[in-house]
Design a protein around this motif. Structure first.
Motif, mmCIF file in Angstrom:
data_model
loop_
_atom_site.group_PDB
_atom_site.id
_atom_site.type_symbol
_atom_site.label_atom_id
_atom_site.label_comp_id
_atom_site.label_asym_id
_atom_site.label_seq_id
_atom_site.Cartn_x
_atom_site.Cartn_y
_atom_site.Cartn_z
ATOM 1 N N ASP A 138 0.827 -1.214 0.000
ATOM 2 C CA ASP A 138 0.000 0.000 0.000
ATOM 3 C C ASP A 138 0.859 1.260 0.000
ATOM 4 O OD1 ASP A 138 -2.267 -1.529 -0.037
ATOM 5 O OD2 ASP A 138 -2.705 -1.314 2.099
ATOM 6 N N ARG A 149 -0.195 5.689 5.318
ATOM 7 C CA ARG A 149 -1.156 5.313 6.357
ATOM 8 C C ARG A 149 -0.485 4.482 7.444
ATOM 9 N NH1 ARG A 149 -5.967 2.762 2.907
ATOM 10 N NH2 ARG A 149 -4.166 1.969 1.743
ATOM 11 N N ASP A 150 0.494 3.681 7.064
ATOM 12 C CA ASP A 150 1.205 2.810 8.005
ATOM 13 C C ASP A 150 2.631 3.335 8.143
ATOM 14 O OD1 ASP A 150 2.450 0.811 9.414
ATOM 15 O OD2 ASP A 150 1.658 -0.839 8.217
#
Length: 493
Positions: A138, A149-150
């Protein structure tokens, strides 16, 4: 004032994986979609054809699909519920002289056990990424201008990339097998070594190898394409083949047009519609070096010296890390290596639809300078013979394509560049321009959706998916993600 009527809501130019991903997404959003493809069949870089002898089915470009299980688009699309895959227990093998080899089992611990002194160091490098392989996919599958996001996964990935993409790349290793394995994967990028972009790509692919494996689609890469075409048609879309588009004026009227083409081709197709400032920005986009591809029809499996290599879906040939780096850096300087890096796939070992009973297909390519006219079949045969004596005696037929042949087959590979633009760090940030929405062009309703856009090359559908989502936001006023999941009838038996 009456609203303007359109022939269709969306037109898509190019039926490669990215164009089809865009069409799937728009059709699932309830729009009428028409796709135009210059070739007689859909597929682009994921087509399958008889290239050597009747009954031998070869993948025209991509053969093994590490992102089939990890790509956000394919996860949303439910690809594994539509297409059957073989997942070799050995994701990749790396032969070395003297009958030695590095074996990348899906099981990371088993892999490390076979690497002797360097096993623990290899596992420490790869385990944090393999355990978070979807987070890696991702992060690397979106524009790098966005906050990930991570964040912990992005930091782990970044630190590993800096190590393996710099002169520090040997500091953790004491022997030659583990670094050779990592270099073989990084060399997929056709970039000089060491380098940050090649290291990042190599680490991501290695993480996938030890997470879910490197899958091979049953029936060839065309199976992935056929599943996407079927979904488009079942949701009211149309795919028109044997239809080359040379100008935007040739297309039916539509609210949006998405083009699975290179920036160079977009400038030509758009003509005077394109603002000069954007045209100049696209002209700065750089294309990279190329591949020469050779496919073989074989009477028997490749007689690898190391017995475990018979169970590997993919192999990287070229020897040690210094040898492969020298070969790749020679290409970067415009010359051919006498001992080239060769990427090899053996799909017929795992899929008996690829060749007549008892016989086999072998897929190979090597890197060459852009626009090379060199036929590299003999160089590839010699490199295979180095690790599989007697290989030459198994050959029944050969199909060889130079870099220029590769371009003639698919114009999205300028001068044989299958990455559709050099994927170095600068052009991963600016692909094809520096923008948080690089798929949108200044022309109203016109989007780029090919591999020349973020996140770059590979069969993952992400440029098309991102471009379609951009079109839905900007021209249709919706941020909702269309449901791409398959109906129960789509599940393969």
């Amino acid at each position: 004032m009456t609203a303007r009527s359109y022939d269709v809501d969306a037109t898509v130019v190019g039926a490669g994986p990215n164009g089809l991903a865009a069409a799937v997404t728009l059709a699932r959003a309830g729009l009428s979609v028409r796709v135009f493809e210059r070739a007689s069949t859909a597929g682009g870089g994921a087509a399958t054809a008889d290239l050597t002898l009747p009954g031998f089915h070869h993948d025209v470009c991509s053969a093994v699909h590490p992102l089939a299980f990890e790509s956000r688009f394919f996860r949303e699309f439910g690809l594994t519920r539509r297409v059957r895959f073989a997942v070799p227990e050995i994701s990749f093998g790396h032969p070395l002289d003297g009958g030695r080899a590095g074996i990348a089992y899906r099981d990371l611990d088993r892999t490390a056990d076979g690497l002797g002194t360097d096993g623990r160091a290899y596992a420490r490098l790869i385990r944090p990424l393999a355990e978070r392989s979807t987070g890696v996919a991702d992060f690397t599958g979106d524009t790098l201008l966005r906050i990930p996001r991570d964040i912990p996964t992005a930091l782990s990935f970044g630190l590993a990339t800096v190590e393996q993409g710099s002169p520090l790349w040997n500091t953790r290793f004491r022997e030659d097998v583990a670094p050779a394995m990592l270099t073989g994967v990084a060399s997929h990028t056709i970039l000089p070594l060491p380098g940050l972009a090649s290291a990042g790509a190599g680490l991501a692919l290695t993480a996938y190898a030890h997470a879910k494996g490197w899958p091979i689609p049953i029936g060839g890469s065309q199976s992935i394409i056929d599943a996407m075409v079927d979904d488009i048609v079942s949701h009211g879309g149309e795919v028109v083949t044997d239809h080359e588009v040379t100008s935007l004026d040739e297309l039916p009227s539509s609210r949006v047009t998405l083009l699975d083409v290179t920036p160079r081709a977009l400038s030509r197709i758009a003509g005077e519609r394109m603002p000069e400032r954007y045209r100049h920005a696209l002209a700065r986009f750089r294309y990279g070096n190329a591949v020469a591809k050779v496919d073989f029809a074989l009477s028997d499996p490749v007689p690898w010296s190391h017995p475990e290599l018979h169970r590997a879906g993919t192999l990287h040939l070229g020897g040690t890390r210094p040898e492969i780096a020298a070969a790749e850096n020679a290409v970067a300087h415009g010359t051919l290596s006498e001992s080239p890096y060769v990427l090899v796939s053996q799909p017929s070992l795992f899929d008996d639809t690829r060749a007549p009973s008892g016989q086999h297909t072998l897929w190979t390519y090597t890197h060459v300078p852009a626009a090379s006219r060199a036929d590299r079949s003999e160089a590839i045969i010699r490199q295979i013979e180095r690790f599989a004596p007697g290989f030459r005696d198994t050959i029944l037929g050969i199909s060889s394509r130079t870099a220029l042949d590769v371009e003639r087959h698919n114009p999205n590979y300028p001068r044989g560049d299958i990455s559709a633009g050099t994927p170095d760090l600068a052009q991963l940030l600016r692909r094809p321009v520096l923008s948080p929405d690089p798929w949108q062009t200044p022309m109203k309703g016109v989007y780029l959706c090919g591999a020349s856009t973020t996140p770059g090359p590979g069969v993952h559908g992400l440029p098309g998916w991102h471009a379609a989502l951009s079109a839905l936001r900007n021209d249709f006023g919706t941020r909702a993600l269309p449901d791409l999941s398959p109906e129960p009838a789509s599940t393969p038996e």
